[in-house]
Write a protein that holds these residues in place. Sequence first.
Motif, PDB file in Angstrom:
ATOM      1  N   VAL A  31       8.703  49.904  -1.278  1.00 59.22           N
ATOM      2  CA  VAL A  31       9.872  50.156  -2.118  1.00 59.22           C
ATOM      3  C   VAL A  31      11.181  50.166  -1.334  1.00 59.22           C
ATOM      4  CG1 VAL A  31      10.937  51.817  -3.724  1.00 59.22           C
ATOM      5  CG2 VAL A  31       8.469  51.425  -3.778  1.00 59.22           C
ATOM      6  N   LEU A  32      11.199  50.788  -0.157  1.00 54.13           N
ATOM      7  CA  LEU A  32      12.461  51.023   0.547  1.00 54.13           C
ATOM      8  C   LEU A  32      12.530  50.477   1.964  1.00 54.13           C
ATOM      9  CD1 LEU A  32      13.099  54.753  -0.501  1.00 54.13           C
ATOM     10  CD2 LEU A  32      14.231  52.718  -1.403  1.00 54.13           C
ATOM     11  N   MET A  33      11.421  50.338   2.647  1.00 52.26           N
ATOM     12  CA  MET A  33      11.438  50.016   4.071  1.00 52.26           C
ATOM     13  C   MET A  33      12.105  48.673   4.363  1.00 52.26           C
ATOM     14  SD  MET A  33       8.171  49.541   6.643  1.00 52.26           S
ATOM     15  CE  MET A  33       7.934  47.813   6.188  1.00 52.26           C
ATOM     16  N   PRO A  34      13.002  48.627   5.337  1.00 51.50           N
ATOM     17  CA  PRO A  34      13.583  47.340   5.744  1.00 51.50           C
ATOM     18  C   PRO A  34      12.501  46.399   6.283  1.00 51.50           C
ATOM     19  CG  PRO A  34      14.825  49.189   6.655  1.00 51.50           C
ATOM     20  CD  PRO A  34      13.562  49.751   6.089  1.00 51.50           C
ATOM     21  N   LEU A  35      12.662  45.104   6.055  1.00 48.63           N
ATOM     22  CA  LEU A  35      11.643  44.136   6.475  1.00 48.63           C
ATOM     23  C   LEU A  35      11.385  44.197   7.980  1.00 48.63           C
ATOM     24  CD1 LEU A  35      12.627  40.981   4.364  1.00 48.63           C
ATOM     25  CD2 LEU A  35      10.742  42.580   3.969  1.00 48.63           C
ATOM     26  N   GLY A  36      12.418  44.478   8.743  1.00 52.54           N
ATOM     27  CA  GLY A  36      12.256  44.492  10.195  1.00 52.54           C
ATOM     28  C   GLY A  36      11.533  45.701  10.743  1.00 52.54           C
ATOM     29  N   SER A  37      11.155  46.636   9.872  1.00 52.71           N
ATOM     30  CA  SER A  37      10.510  47.872  10.327  1.00 52.71           C
ATOM     31  C   SER A  37       8.992  47.820  10.237  1.00 52.71           C
ATOM     32  CB  SER A  37      11.015  49.064   9.506  1.00 52.71           C
ATOM     33  OG  SER A  37      12.418  49.208   9.630  1.00 52.71           O
ATOM     34  N   SER A  38       8.432  46.667   9.911  1.00 50.47           N
ATOM     35  CA  SER A  38       6.986  46.597   9.694  1.00 50.47           C
ATOM     36  C   SER A  38       6.182  46.917  10.948  1.00 50.47           C
ATOM     37  CB  SER A  38       6.588  45.210   9.180  1.00 50.47           C
ATOM     38  OG  SER A  38       6.910  44.203  10.123  1.00 50.47           O
ATOM     39  N   GLY A  39       6.714  46.569  12.106  1.00 48.66           N
ATOM     40  CA  GLY A  39       5.977  46.820  13.342  1.00 48.66           C
ATOM     41  C   GLY A  39       5.766  48.301  13.599  1.00 48.66           C
ATOM     42  N   ILE A  40       6.839  49.091  13.525  1.00 48.57           N
ATOM     43  CA  ILE A  40       6.706  50.529  13.775  1.00 48.57           C
ATOM     44  C   ILE A  40       5.910  51.193  12.670  1.00 48.57           C
ATOM     45  CG2 ILE A  40       8.903  51.094  12.657  1.00 48.57           C
ATOM     46  CD1 ILE A  40       7.230  52.862  15.669  1.00 48.57           C
ATOM     47  N   ARG A  41       6.014  50.669  11.421  1.00 50.13           N
ATOM     48  CA  ARG A  41       5.231  51.246  10.344  1.00 50.13           C
ATOM     49  C   ARG A  41       3.732  51.045  10.585  1.00 50.13           C
ATOM     50  NH1 ARG A  41       7.075  52.993   5.746  1.00 50.13           N
ATOM     51  NH2 ARG A  41       8.517  53.819   7.325  1.00 50.13           N
ATOM     52  N   ALA A  42       3.371  49.893  11.110  1.00 50.77           N
ATOM     53  CA  ALA A  42       1.971  49.641  11.443  1.00 50.77           C
ATOM     54  C   ALA A  42       1.471  50.642  12.486  1.00 50.77           C
ATOM     55  CB  ALA A  42       1.793  48.219  11.956  1.00 50.77           C
ATOM     56  N   GLU A  43       2.309  50.938  13.479  1.00 44.36           N
ATOM     57  CA  GLU A  43       1.929  51.910  14.506  1.00 44.36           C
ATOM     58  C   GLU A  43       1.790  53.312  13.899  1.00 44.36           C
ATOM     59  OE1 GLU A  43       1.052  51.192  17.515  1.00 44.36           O
ATOM     60  OE2 GLU A  43       1.560  49.060  17.384  1.00 44.36           O
ATOM     61  N   GLN A  44       2.692  53.667  13.008  1.00 46.27           N
ATOM     62  CA  GLN A  44       2.638  54.985  12.366  1.00 46.27           C
ATOM     63  C   GLN A  44       1.352  55.154  11.560  1.00 46.27           C
ATOM     64  OE1 GLN A  44       6.267  54.536  10.208  1.00 46.27           O
ATOM     65  NE2 GLN A  44       7.556  55.469  11.782  1.00 46.27           N
ATOM     66  N   LEU A  45       1.021  54.139  10.759  1.00 43.51           N
ATOM     67  CA  LEU A  45      -0.181  54.212   9.934  1.00 43.51           C
ATOM     68  C   LEU A  45      -1.443  54.228  10.792  1.00 43.51           C
ATOM     69  CD1 LEU A  45       0.855  51.731   7.108  1.00 43.51           C
ATOM     70  CD2 LEU A  45       0.568  54.201   6.886  1.00 43.51           C
ATOM     71  N   ALA A  46      -1.435  53.440  11.845  1.00 49.24           N
ATOM     72  CA  ALA A  46      -2.596  53.409  12.736  1.00 49.24           C
ATOM     73  C   ALA A  46      -2.809  54.768  13.396  1.00 49.24           C
ATOM     74  CB  ALA A  46      -2.414  52.330  13.803  1.00 49.24           C
ATOM     75  N   LYS A  98     -12.347  52.689  16.362  1.00 45.27           N
ATOM     76  CA  LYS A  98     -10.899  52.835  16.299  1.00 45.27           C
ATOM     77  C   LYS A  98     -10.189  51.504  16.521  1.00 45.27           C
ATOM     78  CE  LYS A  98      -8.796  54.993  19.660  1.00 45.27           C
ATOM     79  NZ  LYS A  98      -8.292  56.081  20.540  1.00 45.27           N
ATOM     80  N   ARG A  99     -10.703  50.680  17.402  1.00 45.75           N
ATOM     81  CA  ARG A  99     -10.049  49.396  17.686  1.00 45.75           C
ATOM     82  C   ARG A  99     -10.004  48.518  16.431  1.00 45.75           C
ATOM     83  NH1 ARG A  99     -13.699  45.475  17.716  1.00 45.75           N
ATOM     84  NH2 ARG A  99     -15.910  46.008  18.060  1.00 45.75           N
ATOM     85  N   VAL A 100     -11.066  48.575  15.618  1.00 49.29           N
ATOM     86  CA  VAL A 100     -11.102  47.757  14.400  1.00 49.29           C
ATOM     87  C   VAL A 100     -10.116  48.306  13.373  1.00 49.29           C
ATOM     88  CG1 VAL A 100     -12.540  46.988  12.465  1.00 49.29           C
ATOM     89  CG2 VAL A 100     -13.478  47.046  14.789  1.00 49.29           C
ATOM     90  N   THR A 101     -10.094  49.630  13.219  1.00 49.44           N
ATOM     91  CA  THR A 101      -9.167  50.259  12.281  1.00 49.44           C
ATOM     92  C   THR A 101      -7.719  49.965  12.658  1.00 49.44           C
ATOM     93  OG1 THR A 101     -10.751  52.031  11.855  1.00 49.44           O
ATOM     94  CG2 THR A 101      -8.464  52.446  11.271  1.00 49.44           C
ATOM     95  N   ASN A 102      -7.394  50.127  13.923  1.00 47.85           N
ATOM     96  CA  ASN A 102      -6.022  49.877  14.370  1.00 47.85           C
ATOM     97  C   ASN A 102      -5.638  48.407  14.209  1.00 47.85           C
ATOM     98  OD1 ASN A 102      -5.852  52.551  15.013  1.00 47.85           O
ATOM     99  ND2 ASN A 102      -6.008  52.277  17.225  1.00 47.85           N
ATOM    100  N   SER A 103      -6.565  47.519  14.537  1.00 52.05           N
ATOM    101  CA  SER A 103      -6.317  46.088  14.378  1.00 52.05           C
ATOM    102  C   SER A 103      -6.048  45.739  12.914  1.00 52.05           C
ATOM    103  CB  SER A 103      -7.525  45.296  14.888  1.00 52.05           C
ATOM    104  OG  SER A 103      -7.380  43.919  14.622  1.00 52.05           O
ATOM    105  N   LEU A 104      -6.802  46.374  12.019  1.00 51.59           N
ATOM    106  CA  LEU A 104      -6.635  46.112  10.591  1.00 51.59           C
ATOM    107  C   LEU A 104      -5.292  46.630  10.089  1.00 51.59           C
ATOM    108  CD1 LEU A 104      -8.090  44.855   8.218  1.00 51.59           C
ATOM    109  CD2 LEU A 104      -9.186  47.054   7.773  1.00 51.59           C
ATOM    110  N   HIS A 105      -4.896  47.818  10.535  1.00 50.52           N
ATOM    111  CA  HIS A 105      -3.594  48.360  10.128  1.00 50.52           C
ATOM    112  C   HIS A 105      -2.461  47.446  10.568  1.00 50.52           C
ATOM    113  CE1 HIS A 105      -4.243  52.086   8.083  1.00 50.52           C
ATOM    114  NE2 HIS A 105      -5.021  52.559   9.021  1.00 50.52           N
ATOM    115  N   ARG A 106      -2.521  46.977  11.800  1.00 47.22           N
ATOM    116  CA  ARG A 106      -1.452  46.118  12.301  1.00 47.22           C
ATOM    117  C   ARG A 106      -1.421  44.791  11.547  1.00 47.22           C
ATOM    118  NH1 ARG A 106      -3.569  48.360  17.282  1.00 47.22           N
ATOM    119  NH2 ARG A 106      -2.111  49.938  18.059  1.00 47.22           N
ATOM    120  N   ALA A 107      -2.600  44.241  11.299  1.00 44.44           N
ATOM    121  CA  ALA A 107      -2.665  42.949  10.612  1.00 44.44           C
ATOM    122  C   ALA A 107      -2.154  43.055   9.179  1.00 44.44           C
ATOM    123  CB  ALA A 107      -4.103  42.417  10.623  1.00 44.44           C
TER     124      ALA A 107
END
Length: 497
Positions: A31-46, A98-107
Amino acid sequence: MRTAYQRLEERFKRVQVLRSITHLLRWDAEVLMPLGSSGIRAEQLALLDTECTAILLSKRTSVLLDRAETSIDSLPDWQKANVREIRRHWNYARAIPKRVTNSLHRATTKAEVVWRQASEENNFKLLAPQLEKVVDAVREKARLLGASLECSPYDALLEEHDPGRTSAEIDAVFQRLGKRLPGLIENAIEKQSAHPPKPITEKISKARQKELGKQIMKIMGFPFDKGRLDESLHPFTEGTSKDLRITSLFAEHDVLSGLMGVLHETGHAMYDFGLPSEWFFQPVGRDQGMTVHESQALFLEMMIGRTREFMRFAAPKIGKTFGVSGPAWDSENLYRLTTRVNKSLIRMDADEATYTIHVIVRHELEKDLFAGSLRVKDLPEAWNAKFKQYMGIAPDTDTRGCLQDSHWPQAYFGYFPTYALGAIFAAQLFETLKRELPSIMQDIQEGRFAPLFAWLNEKVYQHGARLSTGELLRQATGSPLNPDCYLEYLQGKYVDE
């Protein structure tokens, strides 16, 4: 002294709080996140997922779970069910490294952003490389989970969204629907062609559409002190009963689709709000899979919203809020517009009769992907061929074809069947509702929704995950999942009426 079970509950409270943060971050990403913030969001979710998994798989949790199971016979029914659900979550977490979960979040986080751009530009080739990474990660997850649960990889994906469901069961149901629906659809189109509805030509601002949606949600009992309505490219519901966010997609030239989206997501939300509050921090207090969840969304949108009674309730509010009048806006025409059967290319715009065909197409393509007989890069061609097979039409663009859903970029493989199974569940509920509350449709027409939601609370909401999907359906309706009930409902509404 606290028991092992009580200490286990305390650990899962932490998991629920962490997951509630994940819900907010996912809502913000759409809804709100800037497009350029996807990288850090992936790290946060992971990181949040890693923390949840660490709690689940800690030695302390394992010991407490074993001890709780040893004394399970002494626990009341709700606690027994909670131990069962905790073990299910533990098994799932243990199977996925954990490696699979983190890889999936980033992807998935990156794929969601690229999907939006690819959809806008009608460019599947832009998405294909990132979607390939998602599919590879999901294949690895499915393989590991299948080995742990002793089932096929695709059945393992189904288990994630609809515990206990197998592809064999789904295939049997879909074969039954696939044989009957094409003829039913043709008969409905032929019947309706004699009396086409008047088209709506006015353009209505998104702000007014959102205002109408909020009015109807409020009348239905949606608690805006704990929830909100926003707009997104793809309607969704995210959050918990303490903080729930829903969205719809509003288009100035197609006002009824936005309203139907609001009803659909409100169905999801009311289920979440109705889950047992005393079990909020425990797995047993959560929903019982997406077939039940989708049944509640489709029930409110299709069985309630797309009726003459609902349109008699809504038409005056539509006219006043939009500032419109005339034959196109009377309740009977609105009803005929929302029940118009046509072979649409877009699932979200599909009518009730053709909706399940959209699901069957996606289910078959998913199975081919995970069987290795379909490559990601060949999805557009395979999609078009499958759609032509079932509907007799094919998309003219990828945006109106394989790019229209966000599910696959989000790694929601195995999710689509729950839409069709949820529709069957909803039809059985609706049949039972009308039998047990004969005046319910008159209540809807007069804007009294409390009896409806009280009934749903009794039959569905209050049980959380205490019962399996099959047990819940049988207890609520007296019958197991029955595709013939759904087919009879469609036949009566669209052909025989």
